[in-house]
Design a protein around this motif. Sequence first.
Motif, short mmCIF file in Angstrom:
data_model
loop_
_atom_site.label_atom_id
_atom_site.label_comp_id
_atom_site.label_asym_id
_atom_site.label_seq_id
_atom_site.Cartn_x
_atom_site.Cartn_y
_atom_site.Cartn_z
N TYR A 53 83.91 -32.72 22.12
CA TYR A 53 83.34 -33.65 21.13
C TYR A 53 82.07 -33.10 20.51
O TYR A 53 81.88 -33.15 19.29
N PHE A 54 81.17 -32.60 21.37
CA PHE A 54 79.89 -32.12 20.85
C PHE A 54 80.05 -30.86 20.02
O PHE A 54 79.34 -30.68 19.03
N TYR A 57 81.28 -31.92 16.56
CA TYR A 57 80.18 -32.45 15.76
C TYR A 57 79.28 -31.32 15.25
O TYR A 57 78.93 -31.26 14.07
N TYR A 58 78.94 -30.39 16.15
CA TYR A 58 78.09 -29.27 15.76
C TYR A 58 78.75 -28.43 14.67
O TYR A 58 78.11 -28.04 13.68
N ILE A 61 78.51 -30.24 11.20
CA ILE A 61 77.20 -30.43 10.56
C ILE A 61 76.49 -29.11 10.27
O ILE A 61 75.60 -29.07 9.41
N ALA A 69 84.43 -25.98 14.78
CA ALA A 69 84.95 -27.34 14.89
C ALA A 69 86.46 -27.38 15.08
O ALA A 69 86.98 -28.15 15.90
N ILE A 114 75.85 -39.03 19.53
CA ILE A 114 76.13 -38.45 18.21
C ILE A 114 75.63 -39.36 17.09
O ILE A 114 75.05 -38.89 16.10
N HIS A 118 72.77 -38.29 14.53
CA HIS A 118 73.12 -38.20 13.12
C HIS A 118 72.22 -39.05 12.23
O HIS A 118 71.84 -38.62 11.13
N ARG A 126 68.53 -31.90 13.31
CA ARG A 126 69.80 -32.49 13.74
C ARG A 126 70.73 -31.41 14.29
O ARG A 126 71.36 -31.58 15.34
N ALA A 130 72.01 -31.07 18.24
CA ALA A 130 73.45 -31.01 18.54
C ALA A 130 73.78 -29.71 19.27
O ALA A 130 74.57 -29.71 20.23
N CYS A 134 75.42 -28.99 23.08
CA CYS A 134 76.58 -28.11 23.30
C CYS A 134 76.29 -27.08 24.38
O CYS A 134 77.12 -26.82 25.26
#
Length: 235
Positions: A53-54, A57-58, A61, A69, A114, A118, A126, A130, A134
């Motif tokens: 998940y992390f 997100y990383y 963004i 991702a 998250i 965010h 940000r 993130a 990770c």
Amino acid sequence: MAISSITIFGVLGNIMSGLVYLSPANVFVRIAKRRSTEEFESIPYVSKLLNAYFWVYYGFIKPNSVLVATVNVFGAAVEIVFLTIFLFFAPPRMKIRTAILVVVLDVAFPGATILLTHFLLDGETRIDVAGIWCVIFSMIAYASPLSAMKTVVALKSVEYMPFLLSFILFLNGGVWTLYAILAKDLFVGIPNGSGFLLGTAQLILYFIYWKPKSSKQASDGLEDPQISEALISNP
């Protein structure tokens, strides 16, 4: 248009990490066939989903990091399938415990973290926060292969550290480390550089302590839950 070196290593990393995510598949084939989770634990899969998940997100963004991702979107989907199978065949007490872990660690915690990251932070801050998350979860994941290495030294046997998984850890860490160097991405580089060194150490131990063994022993080793999750760190 020429394909950049970053893209090449990112695609190779996706392939390697995809294999890493699929490595416990034989465990779940066994669970489904025997309709029982037996001695297997759900924690490794809960942790791996949280980690994915992390990274997703990383990767979304951070500019030009979509390849970080994509493989973790795939990984998250795989882990959700694995956990669904586990929950279906787990005994009542294990089912309740696993469900609680999933809700807390794979829904509530990453969702809240998250969202706060965010909406309360922006720009490089940000991305950095993130990335730190990770790195933390990826480094924690190395407890499993370190434990396997300790067992090898103690028993002077590689029975519980199959060569193939050690080799994949080595390749996966190496490919993503090269990607990180080219992309100048410290957050990808730290855990995967560590994974590359750990994979190298495992291969060295393997050649020091290797002894001929039967195919039955090798098969049993690949089905060990600790071994199957030795390659937990991604991207």
